[in-house]
Write a protein that holds these residues in place. Structure first.
Motif, PDB file in Angstrom:
ATOM      1  N   TRP A 113      20.534  41.287  25.530  1.00 54.84           N
ATOM      2  CA  TRP A 113      20.690  41.631  24.120  1.00 54.84           C
ATOM      3  C   TRP A 113      21.917  42.508  23.944  1.00 54.84           C
ATOM      4  N   LEU A 115      24.668  44.332  20.658  1.00 47.73           N
ATOM      5  CA  LEU A 115      24.711  44.789  19.283  1.00 47.73           C
ATOM      6  C   LEU A 115      26.156  44.822  18.816  1.00 47.73           C
ATOM      7  N   THR A 131      24.355  46.661  26.947  1.00 53.29           N
ATOM      8  CA  THR A 131      23.401  45.568  26.760  1.00 53.29           C
ATOM      9  C   THR A 131      22.010  46.188  26.795  1.00 53.29           C
ATOM     10  N   TYR A 132      21.070  45.477  26.224  1.00 53.56           N
ATOM     11  CA  TYR A 132      19.715  45.991  26.080  1.00 53.56           C
ATOM     12  C   TYR A 132      18.750  45.007  26.723  1.00 53.56           C
ATOM     13  N   VAL A 138      16.865  46.837  21.361  1.00 53.29           N
ATOM     14  CA  VAL A 138      18.052  46.605  20.539  1.00 53.29           C
ATOM     15  C   VAL A 138      17.760  46.891  19.065  1.00 53.29           C
ATOM     16  N   ILE A 157      22.321  41.865  15.664  1.00 54.97           N
ATOM     17  CA  ILE A 157      21.819  41.692  17.021  1.00 54.97           C
ATOM     18  C   ILE A 157      22.342  40.373  17.561  1.00 54.97           C
TER      19      ILE A 157
END
Length: 171
Positions: A113, A115, A131-132, A138, A157
Motif C-alpha cells: 500500500w 499514499l 509503504t504500508y 494506510v 490510496i
C-alpha cells in the motif's frame, strides 16, 4: 441471506465473517440497536451500535478511518464505537447485499500500500516515501496527513501493483 464482515474495535482482533438473514442477526453482530451509515463511494453500509457513544463502547479506529476517508464531511467528527458490521449497499428493493469482493480483497491484502498527496493549489500528486502493510494502516496515515499537514489538499490510496507503475510525480 447477506454476507457481511464485523470489524471489532480492537485492532488486534481479526475481522469476522457473518451470515445475516434477520434484523436480530444485525443486532447480534453489533451488540444492540443498529444505526446505518452509508458509504456510497465504496458501495457499502456500516451498521454501528446506536448507543455506542452513550454506553461508552470502545473506539473502533478501523471503521472510523474507513468512514472518514470515504466520507469527507464526516472527517474528524464523531468516532464510531463498538463492533461495526459492514455489508454491501442496498439493491433497488432496499435489501442489503454482500460486501463487495474488491473490498474483501483490500481488507485481506497484507502488503503493497502507498499514499499520494496533492498539496493545495497544486495539480500534481506526490508519493509519500513509505509503504504500508495493511489497508487499515494506510487509511490511518491518510487521515493523519490531512489533519496534520496544513498544505495537504487531498490524499489517495494506491494499492498493489500500482505502486511500481505510478511515477513519483504525476499530473
Amino acid at each position: 441471506m447477506v454476507n457481511g464482515i464485523v470489524i471489532p474495535p480492537a485492532d488486534e482482533d481479526a475481522l469476522v465473517e457473518r451470515e445475516l438473514s434477520s434484523l436480530a442477526d444485525y443486532q447480534d453482530a453489533v451488540g444492540g440497536w443498529i444505526e446505518a451509515i452509508d458509504i456510497r463511494r465504496l458501495g457499502v453500509t456500516l451498521y454501528v451500535p446506536e448507543e455506542g457513544q452513550l454506553l461508552n463502547q470502545p473506539f473502533n479506529p478501523r471503521a472510523t478511518f474507513l468512514w472518514w476517508y470515504y466520507v469527507p464531511a464526516a472527517r474528524l467528527g464523531e468516532l464510531l464505537r463498538g463492533p461495526v458490521l459492514i455489508v454491501g449497499s442496498p439493491d433497488s428493493q432496499g435489501a442489503d447485499r454482500d460486501v463487495p469482493e474488491e473490498l474483501r480483497a483490500r481488507f485481506a491484502q497484507t502488503s503493497g500500500w502507498a499514499l499520494d498527496v496533492r498539496p493545495r493549489a497544486n495539480p500534481f500528486w506526490y508519493r509519500v516515501q513509505m509503504t504500508y502493510d495493511t489497508y487499515w494502516e494506510v487509511l490511518v496515515w491518510a487521515m493523519l496527513i490531512l489533519d496534520r499537514w496544513p498544505d495537504a489538499d487531498d490524499v489517495r490510496i494506491v494499492e498493489g501493483a500500482e505502486i511500481d507503475e505510478v511515477p513519483l510525480v504525476q499530473p
